[in-house]
Design a protein around this motif. Structure first.
Motif, short mmCIF file in Angstrom:
data_model
loop_
_atom_site.label_atom_id
_atom_site.label_comp_id
_atom_site.label_asym_id
_atom_site.label_seq_id
_atom_site.Cartn_x
_atom_site.Cartn_y
_atom_site.Cartn_z
N LEU A 222 0.84 -1.20 0.00
CA LEU A 222 0.00 0.00 0.00
C LEU A 222 0.87 1.25 0.00
O LEU A 222 0.63 2.20 -0.75
CB LEU A 222 -0.93 -0.03 1.22
CG LEU A 222 -2.00 1.05 1.35
CD1 LEU A 222 -3.18 0.51 2.17
CD2 LEU A 222 -1.47 2.30 2.03
N HIS A 223 1.88 1.23 0.85
CA HIS A 223 2.82 2.35 0.98
C HIS A 223 3.54 2.62 -0.34
O HIS A 223 3.66 3.77 -0.78
CB HIS A 223 3.82 2.00 2.09
CG HIS A 223 4.87 3.03 2.35
ND1 HIS A 223 6.07 3.04 1.68
CD2 HIS A 223 4.91 4.08 3.21
CE1 HIS A 223 6.81 4.03 2.12
NE2 HIS A 223 6.13 4.69 3.06
N ASN A 224 3.98 1.56 -1.00
CA ASN A 224 4.70 1.71 -2.28
C ASN A 224 3.77 2.24 -3.36
O ASN A 224 4.17 3.12 -4.15
CB ASN A 224 5.28 0.36 -2.70
CG ASN A 224 6.06 0.46 -4.00
OD1 ASN A 224 7.19 0.93 -4.02
ND2 ASN A 224 5.46 0.01 -5.09
N GLN A 225 2.55 1.72 -3.41
CA GLN A 225 1.62 2.17 -4.44
C GLN A 225 1.33 3.67 -4.31
O GLN A 225 1.29 4.40 -5.29
CB GLN A 225 0.31 1.37 -4.35
CG GLN A 225 -0.60 1.56 -5.55
CD GLN A 225 -1.86 0.75 -5.44
OE1 GLN A 225 -2.63 0.89 -4.49
NE2 GLN A 225 -2.09 -0.12 -6.43
N TYR A 226 1.18 4.13 -3.09
CA TYR A 226 0.88 5.54 -2.87
C TYR A 226 2.07 6.44 -3.21
O TYR A 226 1.95 7.44 -3.93
CB TYR A 226 0.44 5.77 -1.43
CG TYR A 226 0.20 7.23 -1.11
CD1 TYR A 226 -0.93 7.89 -1.58
CD2 TYR A 226 1.12 7.95 -0.36
CE1 TYR A 226 -1.14 9.24 -1.32
CE2 TYR A 226 0.93 9.30 -0.09
CZ TYR A 226 -0.21 9.93 -0.56
OH TYR A 226 -0.40 11.26 -0.31
N HIS A 227 3.24 6.09 -2.69
CA HIS A 227 4.39 6.97 -2.84
C HIS A 227 5.05 6.88 -4.21
O HIS A 227 5.68 7.85 -4.66
CB HIS A 227 5.42 6.69 -1.75
CG HIS A 227 5.00 7.19 -0.40
ND1 HIS A 227 5.05 8.52 -0.06
CD2 HIS A 227 4.50 6.54 0.69
CE1 HIS A 227 4.62 8.67 1.18
NE2 HIS A 227 4.27 7.50 1.66
N LYS A 228 4.89 5.75 -4.90
CA LYS A 228 5.51 5.63 -6.22
C LYS A 228 4.56 6.03 -7.34
O LYS A 228 4.99 6.60 -8.35
CB LYS A 228 6.00 4.20 -6.44
CG LYS A 228 6.79 4.01 -7.74
CD LYS A 228 7.40 2.63 -7.83
CE LYS A 228 8.56 2.47 -6.88
NZ LYS A 228 9.27 1.16 -7.07
N TYR A 229 3.27 5.74 -7.17
CA TYR A 229 2.33 5.98 -8.27
C TYR A 229 1.25 7.02 -7.92
O TYR A 229 0.41 7.32 -8.75
CB TYR A 229 1.67 4.67 -8.69
CG TYR A 229 2.68 3.61 -9.05
CD1 TYR A 229 3.47 3.75 -10.19
CD2 TYR A 229 2.89 2.50 -8.23
CE1 TYR A 229 4.41 2.79 -10.52
CE2 TYR A 229 3.83 1.55 -8.55
CZ TYR A 229 4.60 1.69 -9.70
OH TYR A 229 5.55 0.75 -10.02
N GLY A 230 1.29 7.53 -6.68
CA GLY A 230 0.39 8.62 -6.32
C GLY A 230 -1.06 8.23 -6.12
O GLY A 230 -1.94 9.10 -6.11
N GLN A 231 -1.34 6.96 -5.95
CA GLN A 231 -2.71 6.52 -5.70
C GLN A 231 -2.69 5.20 -4.93
O GLN A 231 -1.68 4.49 -4.90
CB GLN A 231 -3.46 6.30 -7.02
CG GLN A 231 -2.87 5.16 -7.86
CD GLN A 231 -3.74 4.76 -9.03
OE1 GLN A 231 -4.90 5.17 -9.11
NE2 GLN A 231 -3.21 3.95 -9.93
#
Length: 443
Positions: free
Chosen positions: A234-243
């Motif tokens: 979840l953390h990676n999806q938010y910080h890398k792809y902005g969603q």
């Protein structure tokens, strides 16, 4: 032959060939899962590009050494494991007695799941507020080193299995209830074959002092790592792809609930077959420390990749949550009913049961009149709720329900054999009243 520790005659998993096959096969499988769910390659549909998959593997012995024995990753995992060990000692909890052992004694267990999980959540929240924009380097480290951590947990579980096998031959410091210094061995792991006994678990309850290695591994390092792996996705999806997609959020919520429900209700584990019957060897060590976190997190790791992004919508989310709630209700209510029945709390309901020659009663009413292991059905439905958020993009994300269904059938078969030997004719009478094994009117 020791009266306390009879020689094992029956061998699980077809004996030595099965033990060797599982020891090689299951670690290979979690490595495979890491190879098909990463930023370089992700499985699509039913087709696998084996050339692309295998090209990710090291090409030389030195590259393999660097991958398996990365000092930073090993240091991080050892800190994780032994900090949890220290917390297990220092955090408050209540003390409970386990099942009565063959020598007539009961081991003392410290139950502190609430304190342990609260500490982890508090640390995560503190780190979240300390860092800019909620970026946690620890979660990024987990996400970026999935393959290395997969290998570290596998090797560590192997070494732990060697350790507990070796200490099973060391006499106890104090005499037991029989006046000897014998350790209580598993009824399944005293064959005399070192490989098989190492695999299945020679000692029933390996301990260092009063600290129980088996209970700790069941509900600490692997289970909580699973929660952190999901959170890292979840953390990676938010910080890398902005969603953050609703599918990844749903996986985190459903599996996070299951993780903390298990930790908070750890006292129920004291009566489960893993603690009461099975020895602690490679099978449980690997299962707890490596298999659980990396197989159970596969759906979150798959959905976190950009090519697998999936938005479910409110309707699908509601259906999946409903399946999870139904499974949890069946699992929790049936287990509570059996526990309350054993404690004499349901006498006023006059539930039908069968009196056995051992003095116990076999409940064949309520939930337990529907099937012999109705709680297994609830657990399996929960597994479906974890897989459905991945949609139908690839059958690999449904591996868990196939594996877990097979495991539940195997457990049911083992339990049936044990009960048939223990209860004799009363068990035959019970089977006539409750003919279905797990799924009512089906199996």
């Amino acid at each position: 032959m020791s009266k306390l520790n009879p020689v094992t005659t029956h061998r699980e998993f077809s004996g030595l060939p099965g033990a060797i096959g599982i020891t090689i096969g299951l670690p290979s499988l979690i490595i495979f899962f890491a190879l098909v769910s990463n930023e370089a390659y992700s499985v699509q549909g039913i087709n696998l590009d084996f050339q692309a998959i295998l090209s990710q593997l090291p090409q030389s012995s030195q590259e393999w050494i660097d991958l398996v024995f990365d000092k930073t990753v090993w240091a991080a995992y050892l800190v994780w494991f032994f900090v949890l060990v220290a917390l297990d000692f220092v955090l408050p909890g209540k003390h409970m007695k386990g099942t009565t052992l063959r020598d007539g004694t009961q081991l003392d267990y410290k139950i502190n799941g609430l304190a342990m999980s609260s500490t982890l959540i508090a640390v995560l929240l503190a780190r979240f507020y300390q860092t800019e924009n909620g970026y946690l380097p620890e979660l990024s480290f987990i996400y970026d080193n999935q393959m290395k951590l997969t290998l570290v947990t596998t090797v560590f579980s192997f070494l732990l299995a060697v350790f507990v096998y070796v200490i099973s031959f060391v006499p106890l410091v104090k005499p037991n209830a029989h006046g000897t210094r014998e350790r209580i061995l598993s009824i399944n792991g005293n064959t005399g074959n070192p490989i098989y006994d190492w695999f299945i678990g020679r000692e029933l309850n390996p301990r260092i002092g009063s600290w129980d290695i088996k209970l700790f591994c069941e509900l600490r390092p692997g289970l909580l790592l699973w929660f952190l792996i999901n959170l890292s996705c979840l953390h990676n999806q938010y910080h890398k792809y902005g969603q953050v997609t609703d599918s990844v959020i749903l996986i985190n919520v459903l599996q996070g609930f299951y993780v903390f429900d298990g930790v908070l209700n750890e006292e129920g584990l004291l009566s489960m077959i893993d603690i009461t019957t099975d020895g602690f060897g490679f099978m449980l060590s690997f299962g707890d420390l490596a298999w659980l976190p990396w197989v159970y997190s596969f759906q979150a790791r798959y959905l976190s990749l950009p090519e697998n992004t999936l938005t479910l919508g409110r309707g699908n989310v509601a259906i999946i949550v409903g399946i999870m709630a139904l499974g949890y209700y069946i699992f929790h209510s049936s287990n509570k009913q059996k526990s309350d029945f054993r404690q004499g709390k349901l006498e006023h309901l006059q539930l039908e049961s069968i009196q056995t020659t051992t003095g116990s009663r076999l409940l064949c009413d309520g939930w337990w009149g529907a099937s012999q292991h109705i709680n297994y059905l609830g657990d399996w439905l929960i597994g479906w709720a974890w897989c459905l958020p991945t949609g139908f993009q690839t059958p690999l994300t449904y591996f868990y329900v196939v594996y877990f269904g097979t495991l539940l059938v195997h457990r049911q078969t083992r339990d049936e054999a044990k009960c048939r030997a223990k209860y004799g004719k009363q068990w035959e009478e019970y089977e006539e009243k409750v003919p279905y094994k797990i799924i009512p009117y089906v199996y």
